[in-house]
Design a protein around this motif. Structure first.
Motif, PDB file in Angstrom:
ATOM      1  N   VAL A  86       0.810  -1.221   0.000  1.00 49.56           N
ATOM      2  CA  VAL A  86       0.000   0.000   0.000  1.00 49.56           C
ATOM      3  C   VAL A  86       0.845   1.274   0.000  1.00 49.56           C
ATOM      4  CG1 VAL A  86      -2.022  -1.084   1.060  1.00 49.56           C
ATOM      5  CG2 VAL A  86      -0.289  -0.011   2.518  1.00 49.56           C
ATOM      6  N   ARG A  87       2.154   1.130  -0.101  1.00 48.51           N
ATOM      7  CA  ARG A  87       3.010   2.317  -0.168  1.00 48.51           C
ATOM      8  C   ARG A  87       2.718   3.051  -1.466  1.00 48.51           C
ATOM      9  NH1 ARG A  87       8.471  -0.485   2.147  1.00 48.51           N
ATOM     10  NH2 ARG A  87       7.630  -0.815   4.239  1.00 48.51           N
ATOM     11  N   GLY A  88       2.691   4.340  -1.387  1.00 45.08           N
ATOM     12  CA  GLY A  88       2.375   5.142  -2.563  1.00 45.08           C
ATOM     13  C   GLY A  88       0.888   5.419  -2.712  1.00 45.08           C
ATOM     14  N   ASP A  89       0.076   4.856  -1.831  1.00 41.51           N
ATOM     15  CA  ASP A  89      -1.373   5.070  -1.885  1.00 41.51           C
ATOM     16  C   ASP A  89      -1.845   6.145  -0.913  1.00 41.51           C
ATOM     17  OD1 ASP A  89      -1.583   3.084  -3.770  1.00 41.51           O
ATOM     18  OD2 ASP A  89      -2.312   1.551  -2.380  1.00 41.51           O
ATOM     19  N   GLY A  90      -0.923   6.896  -0.333  1.00 40.39           N
ATOM     20  CA  GLY A  90      -1.292   7.938   0.618  1.00 40.39           C
ATOM     21  C   GLY A  90      -1.484   7.422   2.033  1.00 40.39           C
ATOM     22  N   VAL A  91      -1.200   6.145   2.261  1.00 39.26           N
ATOM     23  CA  VAL A  91      -1.396   5.564   3.588  1.00 39.26           C
ATOM     24  C   VAL A  91      -0.466   6.210   4.610  1.00 39.26           C
ATOM     25  CG1 VAL A  91      -1.277   3.434   4.949  1.00 39.26           C
ATOM     26  CG2 VAL A  91      -2.259   3.395   2.649  1.00 39.26           C
ATOM     27  N   LEU A  92       0.794   6.411   4.262  1.00 42.06           N
ATOM     28  CA  LEU A  92       1.729   7.053   5.186  1.00 42.06           C
ATOM     29  C   LEU A  92       1.233   8.437   5.579  1.00 42.06           C
ATOM     30  CD1 LEU A  92       4.343   7.322   6.791  1.00 42.06           C
ATOM     31  CD2 LEU A  92       5.456   8.056   4.691  1.00 42.06           C
ATOM     32  N   LEU A  93       0.780   9.214   4.608  1.00 40.31           N
ATOM     33  CA  LEU A  93       0.257  10.551   4.903  1.00 40.31           C
ATOM     34  C   LEU A  93      -0.953  10.484   5.827  1.00 40.31           C
ATOM     35  CD1 LEU A  93       0.420  12.750   1.697  1.00 40.31           C
ATOM     36  CD2 LEU A  93       1.276  13.302   3.964  1.00 40.31           C
ATOM     37  N   ASP A  94      -1.859   9.572   5.548  1.00 38.76           N
ATOM     38  CA  ASP A  94      -3.051   9.430   6.388  1.00 38.76           C
ATOM     39  C   ASP A  94      -2.671   9.013   7.813  1.00 38.76           C
ATOM     40  OD1 ASP A  94      -4.590  10.106   4.211  1.00 38.76           O
ATOM     41  OD2 ASP A  94      -5.265   8.057   3.801  1.00 38.76           O
ATOM     42  N   LEU A  95      -1.747   8.060   7.943  1.00 42.94           N
ATOM     43  CA  LEU A  95      -1.287   7.644   9.264  1.00 42.94           C
ATOM     44  C   LEU A  95      -0.650   8.810  10.005  1.00 42.94           C
ATOM     45  CD1 LEU A  95       0.364   4.203   8.407  1.00 42.94           C
ATOM     46  CD2 LEU A  95      -1.577   4.519   9.944  1.00 42.94           C
ATOM     47  N   LEU A  96       0.239   9.519   9.316  1.00 42.62           N
ATOM     48  CA  LEU A  96       0.962  10.622   9.943  1.00 42.62           C
ATOM     49  C   LEU A  96       0.025  11.757  10.328  1.00 42.62           C
ATOM     50  CD1 LEU A  96       3.625  11.838  10.840  1.00 42.62           C
ATOM     51  CD2 LEU A  96       3.986  12.621   8.501  1.00 42.62           C
ATOM     52  N   ASP A  97      -0.865  12.152   9.434  1.00 49.98           N
ATOM     53  CA  ASP A  97      -1.801  13.242   9.752  1.00 49.98           C
ATOM     54  C   ASP A  97      -2.691  12.884  10.942  1.00 49.98           C
ATOM     55  OD1 ASP A  97      -0.783  14.860   7.764  1.00 49.98           O
ATOM     56  OD2 ASP A  97      -2.348  14.372   6.315  1.00 49.98           O
ATOM     57  N   THR A  98      -3.138  11.647  10.996  1.00 51.01           N
ATOM     58  CA  THR A  98      -3.976  11.208  12.109  1.00 51.01           C
ATOM     59  C   THR A  98      -3.169  11.206  13.402  1.00 51.01           C
ATOM     60  OG1 THR A  98      -5.301   9.873  10.592  1.00 51.01           O
ATOM     61  CG2 THR A  98      -5.493   9.363  12.939  1.00 51.01           C
ATOM     62  N   ALA A  99      -1.925  10.739  13.347  1.00 50.83           N
ATOM     63  CA  ALA A  99      -1.076  10.727  14.540  1.00 50.83           C
ATOM     64  C   ALA A  99      -0.728  12.144  14.994  1.00 50.83           C
ATOM     65  CB  ALA A  99       0.196   9.931  14.275  1.00 50.83           C
ATOM     66  N   LEU A 100      -0.433  13.030  14.068  1.00 46.21           N
ATOM     67  CA  LEU A 100      -0.074  14.404  14.427  1.00 46.21           C
ATOM     68  C   LEU A 100      -1.226  15.149  15.089  1.00 46.21           C
ATOM     69  CD1 LEU A 100       2.107  15.489  11.376  1.00 46.21           C
ATOM     70  CD2 LEU A 100       2.878  15.126  13.738  1.00 46.21           C
ATOM     71  N   ALA A 101      -2.437  14.753  14.799  1.00 44.96           N
ATOM     72  CA  ALA A 101      -3.609  15.415  15.378  1.00 44.96           C
ATOM     73  C   ALA A 101      -3.818  15.064  16.853  1.00 44.96           C
ATOM     74  CB  ALA A 101      -4.859  15.048  14.573  1.00 44.96           C
ATOM     75  N   ILE A 102      -3.116  14.063  17.353  1.00 44.76           N
ATOM     76  CA  ILE A 102      -3.316  13.617  18.736  1.00 44.76           C
ATOM     77  C   ILE A 102      -2.812  14.652  19.732  1.00 44.76           C
ATOM     78  CG2 ILE A 102      -2.669  11.865  20.445  1.00 44.76           C
ATOM     79  CD1 ILE A 102      -2.649   9.834  18.090  1.00 44.76           C
ATOM     80  N   GLU A 103      -1.655  15.225  19.493  1.00 46.99           N
ATOM     81  CA  GLU A 103      -1.054  16.222  20.386  1.00 46.99           C
ATOM     82  C   GLU A 103      -0.471  17.357  19.535  1.00 46.99           C
ATOM     83  OE1 GLU A 103      -1.248  16.096  23.590  1.00 46.99           O
ATOM     84  OE2 GLU A 103      -1.428  13.985  24.128  1.00 46.99           O
ATOM     85  N   PRO A 104      -0.391  18.576  20.083  1.00 44.40           N
ATOM     86  CA  PRO A 104       0.134  19.693  19.291  1.00 44.40           C
ATOM     87  C   PRO A 104       1.648  19.654  19.053  1.00 44.40           C
ATOM     88  CG  PRO A 104      -0.518  20.448  21.486  1.00 44.40           C
ATOM     89  CD  PRO A 104      -0.925  19.010  21.371  1.00 44.40           C
ATOM     90  N   HIS A 105       2.391  18.960  19.930  1.00 43.79           N
ATOM     91  CA  HIS A 105       3.847  18.912  19.809  1.00 43.79           C
ATOM     92  C   HIS A 105       4.298  17.469  19.677  1.00 43.79           C
ATOM     93  CE1 HIS A 105       3.680  23.075  21.032  1.00 43.79           C
ATOM     94  NE2 HIS A 105       3.056  22.723  22.143  1.00 43.79           N
ATOM     95  N   ALA A 106       5.298  17.237  18.822  1.00 42.29           N
ATOM     96  CA  ALA A 106       5.772  15.874  18.585  1.00 42.29           C
ATOM     97  C   ALA A 106       7.293  15.835  18.560  1.00 42.29           C
ATOM     98  CB  ALA A 106       5.227  15.350  17.257  1.00 42.29           C
ATOM     99  N   VAL A 107       7.842  14.700  19.007  1.00 39.40           N
ATOM    100  CA  VAL A 107       9.267  14.408  18.879  1.00 39.40           C
ATOM    101  C   VAL A 107       9.382  13.062  18.179  1.00 39.40           C
ATOM    102  CG1 VAL A 107       9.913  15.721  20.932  1.00 39.40           C
ATOM    103  CG2 VAL A 107       9.471  13.286  21.142  1.00 39.40           C
ATOM    104  N   SER A 108      10.500  12.872  17.488  1.00 40.90           N
ATOM    105  CA  SER A 108      10.710  11.619  16.783  1.00 40.90           C
ATOM    106  C   SER A 108      12.185  11.475  16.446  1.00 40.90           C
ATOM    107  CB  SER A 108       9.873  11.582  15.493  1.00 40.90           C
ATOM    108  OG  SER A 108       9.870  10.282  14.959  1.00 40.90           O
ATOM    109  N   VAL A 109      12.584  10.275  16.077  1.00 38.49           N
ATOM    110  CA  VAL A 109      13.942  10.020  15.595  1.00 38.49           C
ATOM    111  C   VAL A 109      13.842   9.083  14.405  1.00 38.49           C
ATOM    112  CG1 VAL A 109      14.367   8.054  17.120  1.00 38.49           C
ATOM    113  CG2 VAL A 109      16.299   9.330  16.202  1.00 38.49           C
ATOM    114  N   THR A 110      14.703   9.305  13.425  1.00 43.09           N
ATOM    115  CA  THR A 110      14.787   8.401  12.289  1.00 43.09           C
ATOM    116  C   THR A 110      16.239   8.288  11.868  1.00 43.09           C
ATOM    117  OG1 THR A 110      14.014   7.912  10.045  1.00 43.09           O
ATOM    118  CG2 THR A 110      14.339  10.231  10.585  1.00 43.09           C
ATOM    119  N   PHE A 111      16.576   7.181  11.263  1.00 46.34           N
ATOM    120  CA  PHE A 111      17.909   6.969  10.717  1.00 46.34           C
ATOM    121  C   PHE A 111      17.858   7.016   9.198  1.00 46.34           C
ATOM    122  CE2 PHE A 111      18.000   5.372  14.964  1.00 46.34           C
ATOM    123  CZ  PHE A 111      19.233   5.790  15.425  1.00 46.34           C
TER     124      PHE A 111
END
Length: 165
Positions: free
Chosen positions: A81-106
Motif C-alpha cells: 500500500v506504499r504510494g497510496d497515501g497511507v503514510l500521509l493518512d497515518l501521519l496526519d492522524t497521529a499528528l492530530a493527537i497532540e500539538p507537539h511531537a518528537v521523533s527520531v529516524t535513521f
C-alpha cells in the motif's frame, strides 16, 4: 485504499495488537513494542492503524511525553500500500493527537520529507530530551529497548526531530 483510524471497538484491540506484533516480528527493521504497550495505546486512541480489508497494512504509535507532547514512532507501512497515501493518512492522524511531537529516524530522506512537508525541524538530542520531558531518553534506556537503541545508533546517523515545540 487502506482505511486509517485510531479508535476501535474494545473487542477488536487484542486482535489488532496481535496482528501488529505478528507483522513486526517478521520485519527485522521494526523495533517491536510489548503487547501491553499496544493495548494501552489502543485503549487511549494512540495507535493509528491502517486496514486494507481485514489485514493490518500499517501503523504509527503515539507515546505520550507529558501534557501536549508525544513521541511518534514504531511506524510501518506494508509495501503493498506504499504510494497510496497511507503514510500521509497515518501521519496526519497521529499528528492530530497532540500539538507537539518528537521523533527520531535513521533515514535522512524521510527526515527531510518530514521537515519539508510536516513542519518538523532537526534538533540535537538535548532538545528532544527537553521537549519530551526526558521520556524520549528514558524509553531508550528500558531493558527491552537498550540493545536495539545501541545497535541503531551505531548503524547510522540519527535525525532527532521536533514539531510545534
Amino acid at each position: 485504499m487502506a482505511e486509517v483510524a485510531r479508535h476501535f471497538e474494545r473487542s477488536r484491540h487484542r486482535r489488532i495488537a496481535d496482528a501488529v506484533l505478528e507483522r513486526a516480528a517478521s520485519a527485522p527493521e521494526i523495533t517491536t513494542r510489548p503487547r501491553a504497550v499496544l493495548l494501552r495505546a489502543l485503549r487511549h486512541g494512540r495507535l493509528v492503524v491502517a486496514h486494507d480489508g481485514d489485514a493490518v497494512a500499517g501503523w504509527f504509535l503515539s507515546e505520550p511525553c507529558g501534557r501536549g507532547v508525544h513521541e511518534l514512532g514504531f511506524l510501518f507501512v506494508d509495501p503493498s500500500v506504499r504510494g497510496d497515501g497511507v503514510l500521509l493518512d497515518l501521519l496526519d492522524t497521529a499528528l492530530a493527537i497532540e500539538p507537539h511531537a518528537v521523533s527520531v529516524t535513521f533515514r535522512p530522506d524521510f527526515a527531510r520529507w518530514l521537515i519539508r512537508a510536516k513542519g518538523f525541524r532537526r534538533v540535537p538530542l538535548t532538545t528532544v530530551t527537553r521537549v519530551s520531558r526526558g521520556c524520549f531518553l528514558l524509553r531508550r534506556l528500558a531493558p527491552g529497548r537498550l540493545g536495539v537503541a545501541l545497535r541503531r545508533t551505531s548503524a547510522g546517523e540519527a535525525w532527532y526531530l521536533v514539531r510545534g515545540a
